[in-house]
Design a protein around this motif. Structure first.
Motif, short mmCIF file in Angstrom:
data_model
loop_
_atom_site.label_atom_id
_atom_site.label_comp_id
_atom_site.label_asym_id
_atom_site.label_seq_id
_atom_site.Cartn_x
_atom_site.Cartn_y
_atom_site.Cartn_z
N PRO A 9 0.55 -1.45 -0.13
CA PRO A 9 -0.02 -0.03 -0.11
C PRO A 9 0.60 1.36 0.03
O PRO A 9 0.40 2.33 -0.62
CB PRO A 9 -0.98 -0.08 1.20
CG PRO A 9 -0.97 -1.63 1.58
CD PRO A 9 0.14 -2.17 1.08
N VAL A 10 1.95 1.30 0.63
CA VAL A 10 2.83 2.64 0.82
C VAL A 10 3.31 2.82 -0.65
O VAL A 10 3.24 3.90 -1.23
CB VAL A 10 3.67 2.55 1.71
CG1 VAL A 10 4.54 3.89 1.94
CG2 VAL A 10 3.23 2.25 3.25
N GLU A 11 3.95 1.74 -1.08
CA GLU A 11 4.52 1.84 -2.55
C GLU A 11 3.42 2.41 -3.39
O GLU A 11 3.27 3.26 -4.32
CB GLU A 11 5.30 0.65 -3.01
CG GLU A 11 5.87 0.72 -4.17
CD GLU A 11 7.38 1.11 -4.16
OE1 GLU A 11 7.70 1.43 -5.37
OE2 GLU A 11 7.61 1.36 -3.10
N GLU A 12 2.20 2.06 -3.39
CA GLU A 12 1.42 2.13 -4.25
C GLU A 12 0.66 3.73 -4.26
O GLU A 12 0.43 4.15 -5.14
CB GLU A 12 -0.11 1.17 -4.16
CG GLU A 12 -1.08 1.15 -5.21
CD GLU A 12 -0.64 0.95 -6.50
OE1 GLU A 12 -1.16 1.34 -7.54
OE2 GLU A 12 0.30 0.00 -6.56
N PHE A 27 11.07 6.30 -1.65
CA PHE A 27 10.21 5.70 -2.89
C PHE A 27 11.04 5.95 -4.02
O PHE A 27 11.44 7.44 -4.43
CB PHE A 27 8.96 6.48 -2.89
CG PHE A 27 8.16 6.24 -4.18
CD1 PHE A 27 7.63 5.01 -4.66
CD2 PHE A 27 7.93 7.11 -4.91
CE1 PHE A 27 6.96 4.65 -5.60
CE2 PHE A 27 6.91 7.04 -6.24
CZ PHE A 27 6.59 5.80 -6.39
N LEU A 28 11.67 5.20 -4.78
CA LEU A 28 12.57 5.30 -5.76
C LEU A 28 12.06 4.48 -7.15
O LEU A 28 13.14 3.91 -7.62
CB LEU A 28 14.04 4.92 -5.43
CG LEU A 28 14.82 5.55 -4.27
CD1 LEU A 28 15.79 5.09 -3.89
CD2 LEU A 28 14.66 7.08 -4.50
N SER A 29 10.86 4.34 -7.17
CA SER A 29 10.36 3.63 -8.34
C SER A 29 10.85 4.24 -9.73
O SER A 29 10.69 5.26 -10.01
CB SER A 29 8.83 3.69 -8.37
OG SER A 29 8.20 3.01 -9.41
N ARG A 30 11.18 3.28 -10.76
CA ARG A 30 11.49 3.57 -11.88
C ARG A 30 10.30 3.69 -12.85
O ARG A 30 10.72 3.86 -14.32
CB ARG A 30 12.60 2.36 -12.52
CG ARG A 30 13.93 2.13 -11.56
CD ARG A 30 14.48 3.54 -11.42
NE ARG A 30 15.84 3.18 -10.35
CZ ARG A 30 16.76 2.76 -10.64
NH1 ARG A 30 17.22 2.55 -11.78
NH2 ARG A 30 17.80 2.76 -9.63
N GLU A 31 9.06 3.67 -12.42
CA GLU A 31 8.27 3.98 -13.19
C GLU A 31 7.92 5.56 -13.60
O GLU A 31 8.50 6.22 -12.94
CB GLU A 31 6.79 3.27 -12.71
CG GLU A 31 6.84 2.04 -12.36
CD GLU A 31 5.38 1.56 -11.89
OE1 GLU A 31 4.50 2.27 -11.85
OE2 GLU A 31 5.52 0.24 -11.41
N LEU A 85 10.11 11.14 -9.81
CA LEU A 85 11.11 12.13 -10.31
C LEU A 85 12.58 11.36 -9.57
O LEU A 85 13.65 11.51 -10.35
CB LEU A 85 11.03 13.41 -9.69
CG LEU A 85 9.67 14.10 -10.46
CD1 LEU A 85 9.55 15.67 -9.69
CD2 LEU A 85 9.84 14.29 -11.85
N LEU A 86 12.45 10.95 -8.44
CA LEU A 86 13.63 10.53 -7.96
C LEU A 86 14.17 9.14 -8.49
O LEU A 86 15.33 8.90 -8.75
CB LEU A 86 13.30 10.47 -6.24
CG LEU A 86 12.98 11.43 -5.36
CD1 LEU A 86 12.92 11.09 -4.02
CD2 LEU A 86 13.96 12.56 -5.81
N GLY A 87 13.15 8.45 -8.99
CA GLY A 87 13.21 7.15 -9.64
C GLY A 87 14.20 7.35 -10.82
O GLY A 87 15.06 6.81 -11.43
#
Length: 821
Positions: A132-135, A718-722, A726-728
């Motif tokens: 949930p936090v990632e989502e 939160f470093l998602s590459r999606e 911005l940080l990902g």
């Protein structure tokens, strides 16, 4: 000559006994034995023995000591004892003493520190972070939230409710998640990496507020009614404490609840007439249930003989007749819901009091007990999470951005800022992990909570300002691609709320610490206030002579540690960190010694000498921050790659500690005493300097290069590459730049000329034409160029888009009069 020898002999005996902190009787026996040896050697004569017996007998015979020594001291102490308000007493009584007590002891037990278990997540907590936090982080567009909507989207609000983000502190029996304090901290850290509005919205219901108060103090009926609804998000809570006349001085509430009779649901009952004016109340505009703090009075004696019952907390549904929840405040372009609440002569029944009528007047104790826990978690975690994200982002940006034909991160001026950013990020994570673990093992560390709140919010402000310096125009130009601007704008919010930082540093940290953490002062105060004279004398005798021995011990230990550089002090490890443990033992002793001197010289005046108190608090604070760093380093396996971060955090903390000590002694009320104390404590000046250029160069390298140390520094963010993160995207571009550089060098070498590290798409075509790179390598150059441009470019807008569109209500038209023909 014999008298001089005797004097040195006695002083040495006392010094040895004091250094090892012998109890009075044991110390007397030890000195007696030394006198026997002295007599045999011909050093000690009859006169010396007479003086020894004159001192030893009354000190060791309890009845004589109490009558002729303790009683006069107690009577004098009662006359000079500083007045303590009821709110101060509640604040001191509320929390618990933990590792801060060890630091105040003058002899911290490092084994105790390292025996405290490492903070860890359960499987459910980790799944919540990964799920949930990632989502919700993926769902949140901070530009949309802060600029266009001034709110989270309806979808995010519903997602938060559905996944019980507001129920992290609520027990499972009421439908909550019952997460540890450490897990709450990790959730807030991750949310803060995407949006301060999001982290604040989640943090407040899980901090000081109705949920926390109900679980600890609510009646069974109140718990059964509200907690399940708070868990599902059916009820959104806020807590109204601050008002125009009671900000930092929250104890001076002008808001009142008068006990009276009134009509409630068709019956006459005893209740409260509430009048209040609150502001800065987070979540007030969307709250469905309002926690309210007020002063309760019973002028007609309807509840008993006490007229002024004190601060009380009640719970009011939003639809309570007469309560007005006003418009929204607008906190520095970080528009989490915040606003005023007002009411005049609102009648409510007594069972609206949290805990029922028997908890009338217990509100301040309730608040400070819960606040001591909340101050460890919410703002420190959001600050630490922001700093960790900023460290990764700034390191990546400094490596990607080029000027003067090289990455700006290789310039020494930039390295200086990166060193501070990385070192502080490491320290802040260390502090949140250790401090929340304290909460999880049952502590309510009020002094530590104040230290965490003050220092981590200040370090976040410093970190984001340094990052702004590195980003330049990239950070200044707001827009969808600016990941820094809102954090920079919003930094003063954390500085201001939950007790302004000036108040926290100057009055709270040491003001509470001296009372709570000192091993004897609180007992002396309690004894002096004890109305039972016999019991007071017994309690005071035990405390005051323990205090005298403690003071002597710290005096001699301070001299020894200062002259020896603490080289013989205890250290649990024999590596590069050993020096830090020894230094901290030295300064722990100095803190205890200076506290006793300051209290003896200034007495009750000390709490009004705020700058002196603040510097003593700084010494305690930096000892605590440094302890957390050493604890983290050990918990994580003493990774050699992390040593630059450890050294920076330790050296910066100990350097600032010594600056605080020096400023304290330079500004001591008695100039002569100040100079004497400085000679005792810092005979050779300061031992530590600011972290070196070489050290900051190493940290700059860590931040700009993917590695295990860097991964540990940013763990949990939160470093998602999606697309949209911005940080990902920065992380991916950093990796692409590092992978593209050898390909770029190959093309330059084949071309026989220097090609600027720009327009890498053209470099790719040139490399293909020369036949020195593959199509796959060319595609990497093209992708790197796209990412590089996304990193360095800023947003621009149509002028009309930047003008707030406010549709004003149109005036009503008057009906036309039709004249007759």
């Amino acid at each position: 000559m014999q008298l001089f020898i005797w004097f040195i002999y006695v002083l040495a005996s006392l010094a040895v006994a004091s250094y090892f902190r012998m109890k009075l009787f044991n110390g007397t026996v030890a000195v007696f034995c030394l006198f026997v040896v002295g007599s045999i050697l011909g050093i000690i004569g009859e006169f010396s023995w007479l003086l020894f017996l004159i001192a030893a007998i009354p000190l060791n015979i309890e009845s004589i000591r109490k009558q002729y020594l303790t009683t006069p001291i107690l009577n004098s102490f009662r006359k000079i004892m500083p007045e303590m308000s009821s709110t101060e007493k509640d604040a001191i009584d509320a929390g618990t003493v933990w590792w801060d007590g060890e630091l105040f002891s003058g002899n911290p037990n490092w084994q105790t520190l390292h025996n405290i278990p490492q903070a860890r997540l359960t499987a459910d907590e980790q799944a919540f972070l990964d799920g949930p936090v990632e989502e919700v982080c993926k769902m949140c567009d901070d530009w949309e939230v802060t600029h266009k909507k001034a709110d989270l989207s309806p979808e995010i609000w519903q997602f938060l409710r559905d996944h019980k983000f507001f129920a992290m502190i609520i027990k499972k029996e009421y439908g909550g998640l019952a997460f540890s304090a450490y897990a709450q901290s990790r959730v807030l850290q991750k949310l803060s990496s995407i949006s301060a509005v999001l982290s604040t919205t989640v943090g407040v219901p899980n901090s000081l507020g109705p949920g926390e108060l109900l679980q600890h103090y609510g009646t069974k009926a109140q718990q059964d009614h509200y907690l399940p609804k708070l868990a599902t998000g059916e009820e959104i809570p806020c807590f109204a404490l601050t008002g125009p006349e009671a900000g930092s001085d929250a104890g001076s509430l002008p808001d009142t609840g008068i006990v009276c009779k009134g009509q409630w649901q068709g019956e006459e009952v005893i209740g409260l007439s509430l009048t209040f004016n609150k502001r800065y109340i987070t979540l007030a505009p969307v709250a469905t249930v309002v926690g309210l703090a007020f002063k309760m009075f019973d002028p007609d004696g309807l509840l008993g003989d006490t007229k002024d019952l004190g601060i009380t907390c009640a719970l009011l549904p939003r639809d309570t007749a007469g309560m007005e929840i006003g418009n929204r405040h607008f906190p520095l372009n970080v528009p989490f819901h915040n606003g005023p609440i007002r009411g005049k002569d609102i009648f409510v029944p007594l069972d609206y009091i949290i805990g029922g009528a028997e908890m009338a007047g217990q509100g301040w104790r309730m608040l400070v007990e819960c606040l001591s826990v909340g101050r460890v978690i919410t703002l420190p975690s959001s600050s630490a999470g922001g700093a960790k994200s900023i460290a990764l982002a700034t390191g990546a940006y400094a490596r990607i951005r080029r000027q003067f034909k090289l990455p700006v991160g290789k310039m020494e001026g930039i390295e200086e800022k990166l060193g501070s950013i990385g070192g502080n990020a490491y320290l802040m994570e260390a502090v949140t992990s250790f401090s929340t673990k304290g909460v999880d093992i049952g502590e309510k560390p009020s002094v530590i909570g104040a230290i965490c709140k003050y220092h981590l919010t200040e370090k976040m402000r410093q970190t984001v300002a340094e990052s702004m310096d590195i980003h330049g125009g990239k950070g200044v130009m707001l827009g969808p691609n600016n990941y820094l601007g809102r954090a920079y704008q919003g930094a003063p919010i954390a500085i201001t709320v939950e007790g302004a930082n000036i108040l926290t540093r100057n009055m709270m940290i040491y003001g509470q610490g001296a009372m709570r953490c000192h091993p004897y002062v609180l007992d002396e105060l309690l004894a002096a206030n004890n109305q039972d004279d016999d019991e007071a004398l017994e309690q005071f005798d035990r405390a005051v002579f323990g205090h005298i021995g403690f003071a002597f011990s710290n005096f001699f230990r301070s001299i020894w540690f200062s002259l020896s550089g603490a080289h013989l002090a205890n250290a649990p490890f024999k590596d590069e960190t050993a020096r830090y443990y020894r230094t901290m033992q030295r300064y722990s002793t100095n803190l205890a010694f200076l506290s006793d001197v300051s209290m003896a010289v200034l007495g009750g005046e000390l709490k009004r000498r705020e700058r002196l108190s603040a510097r003593l608090g700084d010494v305690l604070s930096y000892l605590y921050l440094a302890s957390c760093v050493l604890k983290r380093f050990d918990d994580e396996g003493r990774q050699a790659a992390d040593l630059p971060l450890v050294h920076w955090a330790m050296q910066d903390s100990l350097y600032k500690l010594e600056v605080a000590l020096e400023e304290l002694l330079n500004n001591f009320p008695s100039k002569i005493l100040g100079k004497t104390l400085k000679l005792i404590i810092m005979p050779f000046g300061k031992s530590y300097k600011r972290p070196s250029d070489k050290l900051e160069h190493k940290i700059a390298g860590i931040l700009q290069t993917p590695c295990e140390a860097r991964d540990r520094l940013g763990k949990g963010q939160f470093l998602s590459r999606e697309p949209g993160c911005l940080l990902g995207d920065l992380e991916q571009t950093l990796e692409n730049v590092l992978a593209a550089e050898p390909i770029y060098n190959t093309v330059c070498k084949a071309a026989g000329q220097y090609l600027p590290f720009t327009e890498l798409n053209l470099v790719a075509e040139k490399g293909l034409a020369l036949g020195v790179i593959s199509e796959e390598q060319a595609e990497l150059l093209r992708e790197t160029e796209k990412g590089r441009l996304r990193t360095i470019n800023v947003d621009d807008f149509d002028p009309a888009e930047l003008i707030q569109s406010i549709e004003k209500p149109k005036p009503k038209r008057k009906p036309r009069t039709v004249k007759s023909a």
